[in-house]
Design a protein around this motif. Structure first.
Motif, PDB file in Angstrom:
ATOM      1  N   ILE A   1      -1.524  15.770  -2.597  1.00  0.00           N
ATOM      2  CA  ILE A   1      -0.177  15.197  -2.499  1.00  0.00           C
ATOM      3  C   ILE A   1       0.284  15.155  -1.052  1.00  0.00           C
ATOM      4  CG2 ILE A   1       2.245  15.581  -3.092  1.00  0.00           C
ATOM      5  CD1 ILE A   1       1.270  16.774  -5.748  1.00  0.00           C
ATOM      6  N   ARG A   2       0.080  16.256  -0.345  1.00  0.00           N
ATOM      7  CA  ARG A   2       0.524  16.304   1.042  1.00  0.00           C
ATOM      8  C   ARG A   2      -0.253  15.283   1.889  1.00  0.00           C
ATOM      9  NH1 ARG A   2       3.859  19.801   3.296  1.00  0.00           N
ATOM     10  NH2 ARG A   2       3.689  21.215   1.520  1.00  0.00           N
ATOM     11  N   ARG A   3      -1.532  15.112   1.588  1.00  0.00           N
ATOM     12  CA  ARG A   3      -2.331  14.136   2.328  1.00  0.00           C
ATOM     13  C   ARG A   3      -1.788  12.722   2.104  1.00  0.00           C
ATOM     14  NH1 ARG A   3      -6.774  14.590  -0.276  1.00  0.00           N
ATOM     15  NH2 ARG A   3      -7.404  16.517   0.813  1.00  0.00           N
ATOM     16  N   ASP A   4      -1.382  12.407   0.863  1.00  0.00           N
ATOM     17  CA  ASP A   4      -0.818  11.088   0.584  1.00  0.00           C
ATOM     18  C   ASP A   4       0.523  10.891   1.304  1.00  0.00           C
ATOM     19  OD1 ASP A   4      -1.971  10.809  -2.883  1.00  0.00           O
ATOM     20  OD2 ASP A   4      -2.941  10.364  -0.973  1.00  0.00           O
ATOM     21  N   ILE A   5       1.335  11.941   1.347  1.00  0.00           N
ATOM     22  CA  ILE A   5       2.620  11.832   2.050  1.00  0.00           C
ATOM     23  C   ILE A   5       2.386  11.553   3.536  1.00  0.00           C
ATOM     24  CG2 ILE A   5       4.676  13.119   2.772  1.00  0.00           C
ATOM     25  CD1 ILE A   5       4.575  14.548   0.059  1.00  0.00           C
ATOM     26  N   VAL A   6       1.415  12.244   4.115  1.00  0.00           N
ATOM     27  CA  VAL A   6       1.082  12.015   5.525  1.00  0.00           C
ATOM     28  C   VAL A   6       0.637  10.560   5.733  1.00  0.00           C
ATOM     29  CG1 VAL A   6      -0.583  12.581   7.330  1.00  0.00           C
ATOM     30  CG2 VAL A   6       0.517  14.407   6.062  1.00  0.00           C
ATOM     31  N   GLN A   7      -0.138  10.036   4.798  1.00  0.00           N
ATOM     32  CA  GLN A   7      -0.598   8.654   4.932  1.00  0.00           C
ATOM     33  C   GLN A   7       0.571   7.667   4.818  1.00  0.00           C
ATOM     34  OE1 GLN A   7      -3.785   7.633   2.280  1.00  0.00           O
ATOM     35  NE2 GLN A   7      -3.939   5.520   3.023  1.00  0.00           N
ATOM     36  N   ILE A   8       1.510   7.948   3.907  1.00  0.00           N
ATOM     37  CA  ILE A   8       2.686   7.080   3.759  1.00  0.00           C
ATOM     38  C   ILE A   8       3.493   7.059   5.054  1.00  0.00           C
ATOM     39  CG2 ILE A   8       4.877   6.777   2.544  1.00  0.00           C
ATOM     40  CD1 ILE A   8       3.489   8.042   0.075  1.00  0.00           C
ATOM     41  N   GLN A   9       3.685   8.237   5.643  1.00  0.00           N
ATOM     42  CA  GLN A   9       4.436   8.308   6.899  1.00  0.00           C
ATOM     43  C   GLN A   9       3.708   7.563   8.019  1.00  0.00           C
ATOM     44  OE1 GLN A   9       4.797  12.605   7.093  1.00  0.00           O
ATOM     45  NE2 GLN A   9       6.904  12.534   6.329  1.00  0.00           N
ATOM     46  N   SER A  10       2.385   7.609   7.998  1.00  0.00           N
ATOM     47  CA  SER A  10       1.614   6.855   8.983  1.00  0.00           C
ATOM     48  C   SER A  10       1.811   5.347   8.789  1.00  0.00           C
ATOM     49  CB  SER A  10       0.134   7.218   8.868  1.00  0.00           C
ATOM     50  OG  SER A  10      -0.644   6.483   9.782  1.00  0.00           O
ATOM     51  N   LEU A  11       1.839   4.899   7.532  1.00  0.00           N
ATOM     52  CA  LEU A  11       2.089   3.485   7.259  1.00  0.00           C
ATOM     53  C   LEU A  11       3.497   3.087   7.695  1.00  0.00           C
ATOM     54  CD1 LEU A  11       0.441   3.102   3.724  1.00  0.00           C
ATOM     55  CD2 LEU A  11      -0.463   2.350   5.918  1.00  0.00           C
TER      56      LEU A  11
ATOM     57  N   SER B   1       0.831  -1.202   0.000  1.00  0.00           N
ATOM     58  CA  SER B   1       0.000   0.000   0.000  1.00  0.00           C
ATOM     59  C   SER B   1       0.866   1.252   0.000  1.00  0.00           C
ATOM     60  CB  SER B   1      -0.921   0.006   1.226  1.00  0.00           C
ATOM     61  OG  SER B   1      -1.812  -1.090   1.204  1.00  0.00           O
ATOM     62  N   ALA B   2       1.923   1.232   0.801  1.00  0.00           N
ATOM     63  CA  ALA B   2       2.826   2.386   0.862  1.00  0.00           C
ATOM     64  C   ALA B   2       3.520   2.605  -0.473  1.00  0.00           C
ATOM     65  CB  ALA B   2       3.858   2.189   1.973  1.00  0.00           C
ATOM     66  N   LYS B   3       3.928   1.516  -1.147  1.00  0.00           N
ATOM     67  CA  LYS B   3       4.595   1.652  -2.449  1.00  0.00           C
ATOM     68  C   LYS B   3       3.640   2.215  -3.497  1.00  0.00           C
ATOM     69  CE  LYS B   3       8.197   0.345  -3.464  1.00  0.00           C
ATOM     70  NZ  LYS B   3       9.480   1.076  -3.522  1.00  0.00           N
ATOM     71  N   ARG B   4       2.380   1.783  -3.449  1.00  0.00           N
ATOM     72  CA  ARG B   4       1.399   2.327  -4.408  1.00  0.00           C
ATOM     73  C   ARG B   4       1.176   3.817  -4.156  1.00  0.00           C
ATOM     74  NH1 ARG B   4      -1.117  -2.793  -3.545  1.00  0.00           N
ATOM     75  NH2 ARG B   4      -2.417  -1.900  -1.896  1.00  0.00           N
ATOM     76  N   LEU B   5       1.097   4.200  -2.903  1.00  0.00           N
ATOM     77  CA  LEU B   5       0.936   5.614  -2.575  1.00  0.00           C
ATOM     78  C   LEU B   5       2.147   6.429  -3.012  1.00  0.00           C
ATOM     79  CD1 LEU B   5      -0.749   5.566   0.954  1.00  0.00           C
ATOM     80  CD2 LEU B   5      -1.654   6.619  -1.113  1.00  0.00           C
ATOM     81  N   LEU B   6       3.340   5.865  -2.871  1.00  0.00           N
ATOM     82  CA  LEU B   6       4.550   6.563  -3.316  1.00  0.00           C
ATOM     83  C   LEU B   6       4.504   6.818  -4.821  1.00  0.00           C
ATOM     84  CD1 LEU B   6       7.475   4.823  -1.355  1.00  0.00           C
ATOM     85  CD2 LEU B   6       6.794   7.225  -1.227  1.00  0.00           C
ATOM     86  N   LEU B   7       4.091   5.804  -5.569  1.00  0.00           N
ATOM     87  CA  LEU B   7       4.013   5.958  -7.021  1.00  0.00           C
ATOM     88  C   LEU B   7       2.985   7.021  -7.408  1.00  0.00           C
ATOM     89  CD1 LEU B   7       4.856   4.988  -9.838  1.00  0.00           C
ATOM     90  CD2 LEU B   7       3.104   3.213  -9.671  1.00  0.00           C
ATOM     91  N   ARG B   8       1.817   6.964  -6.769  1.00  0.00           N
ATOM     92  CA  ARG B   8       0.779   7.957  -7.069  1.00  0.00           C
ATOM     93  C   ARG B   8       1.223   9.363  -6.681  1.00  0.00           C
ATOM     94  NH1 ARG B   8      -4.953   7.179  -4.236  1.00  0.00           N
ATOM     95  NH2 ARG B   8      -3.927   8.250  -2.491  1.00  0.00           N
TER      96      ARG B   8
END
Length: 230
Positions: free
Chosen positions: A55-65, A16-23
């Motif tokens: 974008i910032r929301r996705d970065i926050v989610q990645i850091q949470s993961l 999930s984190a890798k998919r978010l990074l790509l997006r």
């Protein structure tokens, strides 16, 4: 075997984190192309606040993961697996931080452009509807950016707190292991002492019987000698 957490297995969270990074990386590239486009600067730039906020929301989610994965890999049994997942989590966290830095640089440049446009509008005395509309858009975007930065900062603080708690937990577990080993050593020592005491008691009983037998034998010899000399 992967650990399991509230959001799924370690592998599932990692994917999930890798998919978010790509997006997020693709969205950031679109945002930068939009910034470089002269047409976007004139019209399409109105959509940039929503995109940058997403974008910032996705970065926050990645850091949470990353926080969740950092918790899970510590419970893996094999050291080789722990080392492997630690490197994977660190790589994802570094990529997320790199994306955040790029977004922050874009936000800084965008904020600078807004300030320059605002100052230019004030110098030229533009008080018509178009100028007010542009300024209102700039203010709304500035508020959205500030809110996103505040959210990111709160997550970073939570991440640091989570890492500190996990570190303390690991230290406590090591101390418990040492205490357990010391307790086992003490128990082994007590067991050895009991064996030695039992051996001493047996030797004491044997010595007592030998003493009694010697005394009886001495009495018999003395009696026989007395009888023989009469």
């Amino acid at each position: 075997m992967d650990g399991a957490g509230g959001g799924g297995t370690l592998s599932e969270i990692y994917q999930s984190a890798k998919r978010l990074l790509l997006r997020t990386r693709d969205a950031l590239e679109r945002l930068e192309r939009l910034e470089c486009s002269a047409t976007a600067a004139a019209t399409g730039g109105l959509d940039s606040p929503e995109l940058s906020t997403s974008i910032r929301r996705d970065i926050v989610q990645i850091q949470s993961l990353c926080i969740e994965m950092d918790r899970l890999w510590r419970f893996l049994g094999a050291k080789s697996q722990r080392d492997l997942w630690r490197r994977k989590v660190e790589q994802v966290a570094e990529e997320a931080e790199s994306l955040k830095v790029s977004l922050d640089k874009y936000s800084s440049r965008n904020q600078q452009r807004k300030m320059e446009a605002k100052e230019k509008a004030e110098l030229l005395g533009r008080a018509d509807g178009d100028s007010a509309h542009v300024l209102r858009i700039f203010d709304e975007e500035a508020q959205a950016m500030q809110s996103a930065r505040n959210s990111s900062r709160m997550l970073e603080e939570s991440y640091a707190t989570g890492v500190a708690i996990l570190s303390k937990y690991s230290e406590q577990r090591e101390r418990l292991k040492k205490a357990q080993r010391r307790a086992l050593d003490i128990l082994n020592t007590v067991g050895l002492s009991n064996s030695v005491l039992k051996l001493v008691e047996r030797r004491h009983r044997v010595d007592k019987w030998i003493k009694y037998a010697g005394m009886i034998l001495t009495v018999i010899i003395l009696y026989a000698f007395w009888r023989w000399t009469r």
